[in-house]
Scaffold this active site. Structure first.
Site: not given
Length: 429
Positions: A400, A404
């Site tokens: 992350h 995204d």
């Protein structure tokens, strides 16, 4: 707790009474040599810190003859209702309390004129306690304890002579039994600790040692997971049509080569996921070669060899490479070249079982996908009819820090499109 102990005391008292009357056993006989003597029947300590009780009802009246263990009265403490039974054989002379009166522990509830048919033991009154003297059992002086306490000791196979008494006149209390049990328990626990089980030390080596290193590195990666399901009806039909022909050519065709090719085709549209993360410089190295790693279970643990340049291979060529790696994995002889330079990974947990899982990213890669088992489930077709469909779940784990959710969803949708339309994989569209 008070009610339980007292009810057990009464039950034991009834059993003892039958033994006294039917078998003429000397145990707990309390006949008095003072024939005709009038003695006070005192309210004994009934445990649990109870100091007083309310008289709820009498089972006897003056002039009634009672025997040991006959019901005398019912009393109510702040914890429970208890039936008091007689300790003597004799004639009730007087009652000292009315119903709803409060009696204190040690007070005389009534007076009894004792019968004198035996002088084998004597009764000594000690302000609320009955003590048996002059009685021995197999040459051992009997310990002082209430029937309830004796019952607890008997149920736990404890000899009262082994318990340290703390009650008045050397009486063994319930608390003494519990303390003795705790002492035994601690001793047994220490013994179990001392008796350590034998164990064989198995060194971590081979593929498992490499997994230790890579999984430890993975702990630093902030994972997020995106999951979806995919219809593999068309893909299964196509594979079934050609698998026998390929088998004759020495190629075992599963669904996995299609999943691998679909991953590569989707990477062509979202190339930033085929990359390595440079944490030191906080940058991505996007790679041209689709070296797709395949997680494999081997006799020496999990290993992830890769098929290199999948973007240039056909389904059959991918299947051949997969067969080769699987054979090497069974022999635990995968060469270093097949384990290095992986850019993107897939794990097919479905061959073992399960549907969804959270795969762990292999650094420096930034994405890994995990496939569940194929299930036949009810689904709606284009005309809204319920039909049986072959469904497989896919779960993508991404770093992350650099990926995204929207990018991962777009990639997953592309992969799903190729899997559900396998002809696009064959014509290179």
């Amino acid at each position: 707790m008070a009610a339980d102990v007292l009810l057990e005391s009464n039950a034991l008292s009834n059993d003892i009474g039958r033994n006294v009357r039917d078998q003429k056993c000397r145990f707990f006989s309390v006949s008095c040599f003072r024939c005709g003597a009038v003695v006070p029947f005192r309210l004994t300590d009934i445990g649990e810190g109870i100091r007083d009780v309310t008289i709820k009802g009498w089972y006897v009246k003056p002039g009634d003859r009672v025997s040991q263990f006959d019901n005398i009265c019912e009393v109510q403490s702040d914890k429970a209702s208890v039936t008091i039974t007689s300790r003597y054989d004799g004639l009730v002379k007087a009652l000292h309390y009315k119903v709803d009166d409060v009696a204190l522990i040690g007070d005389a509830l009534l007076d009894i004129e004792l019968d004198g048919d035996s002088d084998e033991s004597t009764v000594i009154e000690n302000k609320g306690n009955v003590q048996v003297e002059g009685e021995k059992q197999i040459g051992i002086e009997k310990a002082l304890a209430t029937p309830a306490v004796r019952r607890i000791a008997m149920e736990n196979d404890i000899k009262l002579k082994d318990v340290v008494p703390t009650g008045k006149n050397g009486r063994v209390l319930k608390e003494d039994i519990l303390a003795h049990l705790k002492k035994i328990s601690v001793g047994s626990e220490e013994k179990r600790v001392e008796e350590k089980p034998t164990a064989e030390k198995v060194p971590i080596k081979g593929y498992s040692k490499h997994m230790w290193k890579t999984m430890t590195q993975s702990l630093s990666i902030p994972h997020f997971v995106y999951s979806d399901e995919c219809n593999v009806d068309k893909l299964t039909d196509y594979r079934n049509e050609v698998k026998d022909t390929l088998k004759q050519q020495g190629v075992s065709l599963s669904l996995m080569p299609f999943f691998i090719k679909a991953a590569s085709k989707a990477l062509e549209k979202v190339p930033q996921l085929n990359a390595w993360l440079d944490q030191e410089n906080q940058s991505l190295q996007v790679l041209d070669s689709h070296n797709i790693g395949i997680a494999m279970d081997t006799p020496e643990g999990l290993v992830v060899p890769n098929i290199k340049n999948v973007q240039n291979l056909s389904i059959v060529e991918i299947a051949r490479e997969l067969n080769r790696l699987q054979e090497l994995g069974r022999k635990t002889s995968i060469p270093l070249n097949d384990l290095s330079q992986t850019t993107f990974s897939l794990s097919n947990i479905g061959v073992i079982g399960g549907t969804y899982t959270k795969p762990v990213i292999l650094s420096p890669q930034i994405v890994i996908g995990a496939l569940g088992k194929v299930q036949t489930l009810p689904r709606f077709d284009d005309k809204q009819n319920v039909v049986a469909a072959k469904i497989i779940a896919i779960s993508w784990a991404a770093d992350h820090r650099v990926v995204d959710g929207v990018t991962m969803a777009k990639y997953s949708n592309l992969w799903k499109h190729y899997v559900e339309n396998p002809t696009l994989l064959l014509i290179g569209a």
